[in-house]
Motif scaffolding. Structure first.
Motif, PDB file in Angstrom:
ATOM      1  N   GLY A   1       0.806  -1.219   0.000  1.00  0.00           N
ATOM      2  CA  GLY A   1       0.000   0.000   0.000  1.00  0.00           C
ATOM      3  C   GLY A   1       0.835   1.263   0.000  1.00  0.00           C
ATOM      4  N   MET A   2       2.145   1.151  -0.257  1.00  0.00           N
ATOM      5  CA  MET A   2       3.000   2.331  -0.270  1.00  0.00           C
ATOM      6  C   MET A   2       2.656   3.251  -1.444  1.00  0.00           C
ATOM      7  SD  MET A   2       6.651   0.516   0.725  1.00  0.00           S
ATOM      8  CE  MET A   2       7.648   1.926   0.196  1.00  0.00           C
ATOM      9  N   ARG A   3       2.888   4.547  -1.256  1.00  0.00           N
ATOM     10  CA  ARG A   3       2.686   5.517  -2.324  1.00  0.00           C
ATOM     11  C   ARG A   3       3.727   5.299  -3.413  1.00  0.00           C
ATOM     12  NH1 ARG A   3       2.257   8.259   2.658  1.00  0.00           N
ATOM     13  NH2 ARG A   3       0.156   9.088   3.061  1.00  0.00           N
ATOM     14  N   LEU A   4       3.369   5.661  -4.644  1.00  0.00           N
ATOM     15  CA  LEU A   4       4.255   5.422  -5.780  1.00  0.00           C
ATOM     16  C   LEU A   4       5.612   6.097  -5.587  1.00  0.00           C
ATOM     17  CD1 LEU A   4       4.944   4.413  -8.566  1.00  0.00           C
ATOM     18  CD2 LEU A   4       3.594   6.285  -9.542  1.00  0.00           C
ATOM     19  N   GLU A   5       5.626   7.358  -5.162  1.00  0.00           N
ATOM     20  CA  GLU A   5       6.897   8.066  -4.999  1.00  0.00           C
ATOM     21  C   GLU A   5       7.723   7.449  -3.880  1.00  0.00           C
ATOM     22  OE1 GLU A   5       9.850  11.021  -5.841  1.00  0.00           O
ATOM     23  OE2 GLU A   5       8.171  10.171  -6.974  1.00  0.00           O
ATOM     24  N   GLU A   6       7.077   6.937  -2.837  1.00  0.00           N
ATOM     25  CA  GLU A   6       7.807   6.279  -1.751  1.00  0.00           C
ATOM     26  C   GLU A   6       8.561   5.063  -2.273  1.00  0.00           C
ATOM     27  OE1 GLU A   6       4.813   7.368   2.005  1.00  0.00           O
ATOM     28  OE2 GLU A   6       4.673   5.430   0.999  1.00  0.00           O
TER      29      GLU A   6
ATOM     30  N   SER B   1      -4.632   3.049  -6.892  1.00  0.00           N
ATOM     31  CA  SER B   1      -5.665   2.067  -6.582  1.00  0.00           C
ATOM     32  C   SER B   1      -5.096   0.883  -5.802  1.00  0.00           C
ATOM     33  CB  SER B   1      -6.324   1.573  -7.883  1.00  0.00           C
ATOM     34  OG  SER B   1      -6.965   2.645  -8.561  1.00  0.00           O
ATOM     35  N   PHE B   2      -3.788   0.615  -5.957  1.00  0.00           N
ATOM     36  CA  PHE B   2      -3.167  -0.436  -5.137  1.00  0.00           C
ATOM     37  C   PHE B   2      -3.287  -0.065  -3.656  1.00  0.00           C
ATOM     38  CE2 PHE B   2      -0.415  -1.394  -8.980  1.00  0.00           C
ATOM     39  CZ  PHE B   2      -0.965  -2.644  -9.222  1.00  0.00           C
ATOM     40  N   ARG B   3      -3.087   1.207  -3.362  1.00  0.00           N
ATOM     41  CA  ARG B   3      -3.165   1.686  -1.968  1.00  0.00           C
ATOM     42  C   ARG B   3      -4.590   1.534  -1.432  1.00  0.00           C
ATOM     43  NH1 ARG B   3       0.034   4.571   1.544  1.00  0.00           N
ATOM     44  NH2 ARG B   3      -0.899   6.263   2.753  1.00  0.00           N
ATOM     45  N   HIS B   4      -5.570   1.893  -2.266  1.00  0.00           N
ATOM     46  CA  HIS B   4      -6.965   1.690  -1.867  1.00  0.00           C
ATOM     47  C   HIS B   4      -7.234   0.212  -1.575  1.00  0.00           C
ATOM     48  CE1 HIS B   4      -9.013   5.592  -2.674  1.00  0.00           C
ATOM     49  NE2 HIS B   4      -7.947   5.804  -3.426  1.00  0.00           N
ATOM     50  N   GLY B   5      -6.745  -0.644  -2.471  1.00  0.00           N
ATOM     51  CA  GLY B   5      -6.979  -2.079  -2.321  1.00  0.00           C
ATOM     52  C   GLY B   5      -6.318  -2.651  -1.087  1.00  0.00           C
ATOM     53  N   PHE B   6      -5.122  -2.149  -0.766  1.00  0.00           N
ATOM     54  CA  PHE B   6      -4.417  -2.630   0.423  1.00  0.00           C
ATOM     55  C   PHE B   6      -5.212  -2.286   1.683  1.00  0.00           C
ATOM     56  CE2 PHE B   6      -1.400  -2.282   3.908  1.00  0.00           C
ATOM     57  CZ  PHE B   6      -0.682  -3.465   3.787  1.00  0.00           C
ATOM     58  N   LYS B   7      -5.730  -1.054   1.738  1.00  0.00           N
ATOM     59  CA  LYS B   7      -6.512  -0.658   2.906  1.00  0.00           C
ATOM     60  C   LYS B   7      -7.771  -1.529   3.035  1.00  0.00           C
ATOM     61  CE  LYS B   7      -5.908   2.632   5.211  1.00  0.00           C
ATOM     62  NZ  LYS B   7      -5.160   2.867   6.475  1.00  0.00           N
ATOM     63  N   THR B   8      -8.404  -1.809   1.904  1.00  0.00           N
ATOM     64  CA  THR B   8      -9.588  -2.673   1.929  1.00  0.00           C
ATOM     65  C   THR B   8      -9.223  -4.072   2.417  1.00  0.00           C
ATOM     66  OG1 THR B   8     -10.631  -1.450   0.123  1.00  0.00           O
ATOM     67  CG2 THR B   8     -11.426  -3.681   0.526  1.00  0.00           C
TER      68      THR B   8
ATOM     69  N   VAL C   1     -10.774  -6.185   5.540  1.00  0.00           N
ATOM     70  CA  VAL C   1     -11.333  -7.527   5.349  1.00  0.00           C
ATOM     71  C   VAL C   1     -10.633  -8.523   6.261  1.00  0.00           C
ATOM     72  CG1 VAL C   1     -11.583  -9.431   3.720  1.00  0.00           C
ATOM     73  CG2 VAL C   1     -12.117  -7.097   2.996  1.00  0.00           C
ATOM     74  N   GLY C   2      -9.324  -8.333   6.445  1.00  0.00           N
ATOM     75  CA  GLY C   2      -8.545  -9.236   7.280  1.00  0.00           C
ATOM     76  C   GLY C   2      -8.688  -8.979   8.766  1.00  0.00           C
TER      77      GLY C   2
ATOM     78  N   ASN D   1      -3.046   1.809   9.707  1.00  0.00           N
ATOM     79  CA  ASN D   1      -2.644   3.202   9.512  1.00  0.00           C
ATOM     80  C   ASN D   1      -1.134   3.344   9.683  1.00  0.00           C
ATOM     81  OD1 ASN D   1      -5.172   4.239   8.953  1.00  0.00           O
ATOM     82  ND2 ASN D   1      -5.637   4.724  11.081  1.00  0.00           N
ATOM     83  N   ALA D   2      -0.572   2.622  10.649  1.00  0.00           N
ATOM     84  CA  ALA D   2       0.878   2.671  10.868  1.00  0.00           C
ATOM     85  C   ALA D   2       1.633   2.074   9.679  1.00  0.00           C
ATOM     86  CB  ALA D   2       1.240   1.921  12.153  1.00  0.00           C
ATOM     87  N   ILE D   3       1.039   1.081   9.025  1.00  0.00           N
ATOM     88  CA  ILE D   3       1.679   0.464   7.861  1.00  0.00           C
ATOM     89  C   ILE D   3       1.650   1.413   6.667  1.00  0.00           C
ATOM     90  CG2 ILE D   3       1.531  -1.435   6.195  1.00  0.00           C
ATOM     91  CD1 ILE D   3       0.284  -3.109   8.496  1.00  0.00           C
ATOM     92  N   THR D   4       0.524   2.090   6.469  1.00  0.00           N
ATOM     93  CA  THR D   4       0.360   2.934   5.276  1.00  0.00           C
ATOM     94  C   THR D   4       0.748   4.387   5.502  1.00  0.00           C
ATOM     95  OG1 THR D   4      -1.975   3.294   5.844  1.00  0.00           O
ATOM     96  CG2 THR D   4      -1.457   1.488   4.319  1.00  0.00           C
ATOM     97  N   GLY D   5       1.051   4.765   6.747  1.00  0.00           N
ATOM     98  CA  GLY D   5       1.443   6.146   6.997  1.00  0.00           C
ATOM     99  C   GLY D   5       0.273   7.089   7.052  1.00  0.00           C
ATOM    100  N   HIS D   6      -0.875   6.596   7.506  1.00  0.00           N
ATOM    101  CA  HIS D   6      -2.064   7.421   7.684  1.00  0.00           C
ATOM    102  C   HIS D   6      -2.216   7.773   9.158  1.00  0.00           C
ATOM    103  CE1 HIS D   6      -3.959   5.884   3.744  1.00  0.00           C
ATOM    104  NE2 HIS D   6      -3.812   7.184   3.639  1.00  0.00           N
ATOM    105  N   SER D   7      -3.019   8.804   9.419  1.00  0.00           N
ATOM    106  CA  SER D   7      -3.390   9.150  10.789  1.00  0.00           C
ATOM    107  C   SER D   7      -4.905   9.160  10.870  1.00  0.00           C
ATOM    108  CB  SER D   7      -2.847  10.530  11.163  1.00  0.00           C
ATOM    109  OG  SER D   7      -3.390  10.953  12.406  1.00  0.00           O
ATOM    110  N   ASP D   8      -5.450   8.701  12.008  1.00  0.00           N
ATOM    111  CA  ASP D   8      -6.912   8.717  12.148  1.00  0.00           C
ATOM    112  C   ASP D   8      -7.418  10.040  12.703  1.00  0.00           C
ATOM    113  OD1 ASP D   8      -6.241   8.682  14.809  1.00  0.00           O
ATOM    114  OD2 ASP D   8      -7.046   6.685  15.212  1.00  0.00           O
ATOM    115  N   GLY D   9      -6.476  10.985  12.925  1.00  0.00           N
ATOM    116  CA  GLY D   9      -6.872  12.327  13.349  1.00  0.00           C
ATOM    117  C   GLY D   9      -7.161  12.471  14.829  1.00  0.00           C
TER     118      GLY D   9
END
Length: 531
Positions: free
Chosen positions: A354-359, A460-467, A471-472, A480-488
């Motif tokens: 789920g990493m960003r393309l530039e990352e 869309s790979f990132r979207h799919g990874f989060k989904t 599901v898992g 969020n820690a894996i993808t570098g997101h924050s829940d605010g």
């Protein structure tokens, strides 16, 4: 370490530094007497010409500001003037601080700013306690000069101004420091009437010139500057001119309406362009370069029920993508912007992390690391690497399927262990490594994989990874820690998710697609498995 090119090296990164002339300091609030900009490179051969070019541009900007601000009249210090000056100090310093944070700071920049702020607070508190003003004397002089205010230093009004200026300065510093600790501090509006104190709008100031001043003061990323310049050009095309003296609210509404017409069904795209120009004008207003901000009340509402601009890949899409000859036969594309072996590995890494393309594009060989039995990608902003924000710096476990497909073997087989993982990718004019690859992948999706939905792109790979994480049954704080997101939430800022926890989560993820480890010919496979 610094030299005649205004270069200074902090850690592994070069910075540009330039002193702000005393008569212009009030136009760079919160800058601590100098402009400091990360050049985002550890190579002095790259940094030196960048610093020289920025120094030349800043001298031109200083001259432009001086020409644009002509005294209208001299104001005598009076009881009515004092609150206009002191309230302007708080509003200006907090506005500058807010916009600096909007641009993001590296760890080094944050630590340096924090250190300077704590020193300034200590000095100001000492003066406040002892009835002195040493820490603000120079700053007050600059503000009085900027507002063309005459004052008798021996008068009771001036002594009151000094005390209240110090109080406001300290209050603004403490507000900035609370933000350093993660507290929310609102930015007050500049007081009405402050703009009339000795200054007038400069006839002929255009949105283009204000954009240059904004870019110099705020030093955003180059891609943001380019997007803003494009939005200003579009404004001129629609309205016919960009003279801030002649602009009125009707012109801005005309711009908004035409943007919405040009982006049917995509109000967010129109909103982004409007906000880019508004940011420039808001700074001009904060620095009293314009009499009236005609952009302020014009808004574009973005409905919450609009169709999503990006969606995840479905199972059939993934089968189509990874069923192409690139992945089944490991036949690398000939297109230069595909980056050779990057065309094979980058989509797979995107799928399973789920990493960003530039990352992914900017990974170095040394960023693929092992801790105990766990292999992981070290996503960092050190050197020339960039991350979206500080929360994006993280460790991302390598999925066992990537290891099975030969990723570790590929990494170990690279001759230059100090270089980038995908050295054939080239930076564009804005320093982005993935822009060419993104264009190639878009063509690959539509032409080779026959995925025709325009909403489906590499992201869309990132979207799919989060989904897949949801599901898992993986907890939100973990994925969020894996993808570098924050829940605010405030709690998300405390503690870290251990690498082993993230690894256990990643290994649970499955996309149920057939990634055949066999291939049809070693001649097409060179480099993919370290051969």
């Amino acid at each position: 370490m610094r030299d005649q090119t205004n270069l200074i090296k902090r850690g592994n990164v070069y910075y540009f530094r330039k002193k702000i002339p005393s008569d212009l300091k009030s136009h760079f609030p919160g800058a601590s007497g100098e402009v400091r900009v990360s050049l985002k490179t550890s190579d002095k051969r790259v940094a030196a010409p960048l610093a020289l070019a920025k120094a030349h541009a800043m001298e031109q900007d200083f001259e432009r500001i001086r020409k644009g601000l002509q005294p209208k009249h001299v104001t005598s210090l009076s009881p009515e003037v004092i609150p206009l000056v002191t309230q302007s100090v708080v509003a200006s310093m907090l506005m500058a601080d807010e916009e600096m944070r909007m641009g993001g700071m590296s760890d080094d920049e944050f630590d340096q700013t924090l250190s300077e702020r704590e020193t300034a607070i200590k000095d100001a508190r000492a003066d406040y306690a002892r009835g002195r003003s040493t820490s603000v004397d120079g700053k007050l002089e600059d503000w009085l000069h900027s507002f063309s205010i005459e004052a008798d230093p021996q008068s009771a009004a001036f002594k009151r101004l000094v005390r209240e200026f110090l109080t406001s300065y300290l209050r603004a510093l403490e507000g900035q420091h609370k933000r350093d600790q993660g507290e929310i501090v609102e930015t007050p509006h500049a007081p009405e009437g402050a703009a009339s104190l000795g200054r007038q709008s400069a006839p002929g100031l255009t949105l283009e010139s204000l954009t240059e001043l904004w870019a110099t003061e705020r030093t955003p990323e180059r891609k943001t500057v380019t997007a803003t310049e494009g939005a200003v050009r579009e404004f001129k095309e629609i309205v016919g001119h960009t003279d801030t003296v002649r602009l009125n609210k009707g012109d801005v509404v005309k711009f908004k309406d035409e943007l919405l017409r040009r982006h049917p069904g995509a109000p967010k795209s129109a909103w982004k362009k409007l906000m880019l120009v508004k940011t420039v004008v808001n700074l001009a207003e904060a620095n009293d370069r314009i009499k009236e901000n005609v952009f302020k009340s014009v808004q574009i509402s973005v409905p919450t029920n609009v169709a999503r601009s990006r969606v995840g890949f479905e199972a059939a899409d993934l089968e189509a993508i990874f069923g192409t000859e690139l992945f089944k036969e490991k036949k690398l594309p000939k297109a230069g912007n595909a980056g050779g072996v990057a065309a094979y590995w980058i989509p797979l890494i995107g799928l399973f992390t789920g990493m960003r393309l530039e990352e992914i594009a900017q990974l170095h060989v040394a960023d693929v690391k092992q801790e105990g039995d766990i292999w992981y990608f070290d996503v960092t902003n050190e050197g020339e690497r960039r991350t979206k924000n500080i929360g994006s710096v993280r460790k991302v476990p390598v999925h066992c399927e990537l290891i099975r497909l030969g990723l570790v073997k590929f990494v170990r087989g690279i001759n230059d262990q100090e270089g980038r993982l995908f050295p054939l990718l080239k930076r564009d004019s804005q320093g982005i490594l993935s822009s060419g690859f993104s264009k190639w992948f878009g063509r690959f999706l539509r032409t080779d994989a026959k995925v025709t939905d325009e909403r489906k792109v590499f992201h869309s790979f990132r979207h799919g990874f989060k989904t897949a994480c949801r599901v898992g049954g993986i907890q939100p704080d973990v994925h969020n820690a894996i993808t570098g997101h924050s829940d605010g939430t405030e709690g998300s800022n405390y503690g870290e998710v251990p690498l082993i926890t993230k690894d256990q989560a990643v290994q649970k993820i499955s996309f149920h697609i057939n990634l055949d480890r066999n291939h049809s010919g070693q001649e097409n496979n060179r480099g993919i498995n370290g051969a």
